[in-house]
Design a protein around this motif. Structure first.
Motif, PDB file in Angstrom:
ATOM      1  N   ILE A  70      41.031  55.447  40.389  1.00 39.01           N
ATOM      2  CA  ILE A  70      41.952  55.034  39.629  1.00 39.01           C
ATOM      3  C   ILE A  70      42.207  55.431  38.287  1.00 39.01           C
ATOM      4  O   ILE A  70      41.022  55.309  37.522  1.00 39.01           O
ATOM      5  CB  ILE A  70      41.785  53.433  39.727  1.00 39.01           C
ATOM      6  N   ASP A  87      35.660  51.991  38.968  1.00 38.88           N
ATOM      7  CA  ASP A  87      37.120  52.249  39.141  1.00 38.88           C
ATOM      8  C   ASP A  87      37.342  53.800  39.284  1.00 38.88           C
ATOM      9  O   ASP A  87      38.170  54.379  39.982  1.00 38.88           O
ATOM     10  CB  ASP A  87      37.955  51.787  38.189  1.00 38.88           C
ATOM     11  N   GLU A 147      44.979  54.032  32.834  1.00 33.64           N
ATOM     12  CA  GLU A 147      45.900  53.118  32.461  1.00 33.64           C
ATOM     13  C   GLU A 147      46.112  51.867  33.307  1.00 33.64           C
ATOM     14  O   GLU A 147      46.289  50.779  33.325  1.00 33.64           O
ATOM     15  CB  GLU A 147      47.163  53.534  32.053  1.00 33.64           C
ATOM     16  N   GLN A 148      45.961  52.512  34.800  1.00 30.53           N
ATOM     17  CA  GLN A 148      45.783  51.363  36.039  1.00 30.53           C
ATOM     18  C   GLN A 148      44.585  50.770  35.795  1.00 30.53           C
ATOM     19  O   GLN A 148      44.600  49.430  36.375  1.00 30.53           O
ATOM     20  CB  GLN A 148      46.050  52.085  37.227  1.00 30.53           C
ATOM     21  N   GLN A 149      43.615  51.124  35.435  1.00 29.65           N
ATOM     22  CA  GLN A 149      42.438  50.221  35.409  1.00 29.65           C
ATOM     23  C   GLN A 149      42.554  49.339  34.213  1.00 29.65           C
ATOM     24  O   GLN A 149      42.027  47.987  34.492  1.00 29.65           O
ATOM     25  CB  GLN A 149      41.177  51.131  34.675  1.00 29.65           C
ATOM     26  N   THR A 152      45.376  47.836  33.299  1.00 28.50           N
ATOM     27  CA  THR A 152      46.357  46.802  33.743  1.00 28.50           C
ATOM     28  C   THR A 152      45.663  46.141  34.694  1.00 28.50           C
ATOM     29  O   THR A 152      45.673  44.849  34.680  1.00 28.50           O
ATOM     30  CB  THR A 152      47.480  47.737  34.530  1.00 28.50           C
ATOM     31  N   LEU A 153      44.797  46.475  35.666  1.00 27.88           N
ATOM     32  CA  LEU A 153      44.164  45.832  36.541  1.00 27.88           C
ATOM     33  C   LEU A 153      43.096  44.736  35.691  1.00 27.88           C
ATOM     34  O   LEU A 153      42.756  43.634  36.198  1.00 27.88           O
ATOM     35  CB  LEU A 153      43.193  46.540  37.673  1.00 27.88           C
TER      36      LEU A 153
END
Length: 121
Positions: free
Chosen positions: A25, A20, A28-30, A32-33
């Motif tokens: 990415i 990621d 924090e987006q990692q 979330t995903l």
């Protein structure tokens, strides 16, 4: 505590994080995903239960209880990988502490001696 499962979880977490990160990415987006991936695995567990009970008239009995068990295990693995991605090497201690806390709370429900007194009796 047997650390071998956590070593494998850590290796998986590191792999997914590196992939990621290479895609640009942010952390924090990692996370979330990865949490959304847990939801996907729960959905697959539910789909397997529906298939084991044959409650979808279009599909009939499409799964066995072994499929359900495998999907539940996938959910657990994905959850632990998610926790490790968020907390790194602190994940095992965090998990063990929270498990101990939750177990004490819920196991006390089965112990009549630790039940709170009934009010107004």
């Amino acid at each position: 505590m047997n650390t071998a499962p956590w070593e494998t979880i850590g290796r998986l977490a590191e792999l997914f994080t590196s992939l990621d990160t290479a895609r640009g990415i942010p952390a924090e987006q990692q996370w979330t995903l990865q949490v959304l991936k847990i939801a996907e695995e729960v959905g697959e567990s539910a789909q397997a239960v529906i298939g084991a009970w044959a409650t979808n008239p279009r599909k009939g009995q499409s799964h066995t209880w072994q499929h359900v068990q495998e999907e539940v295990a996938d959910t657990a693995i994905t959850s632990l990988v998610t926790l490790h991605r968020m907390l790194g090497d602190e994940a095992p201690a965090f998990f063990e502490a929270l498990l101990t806390q939750k177990a004490a709370t819920f196991l006390a429900l089965g112990d009549p001696a630790s039940a709170p007194p009934l009010e107004g009796v």
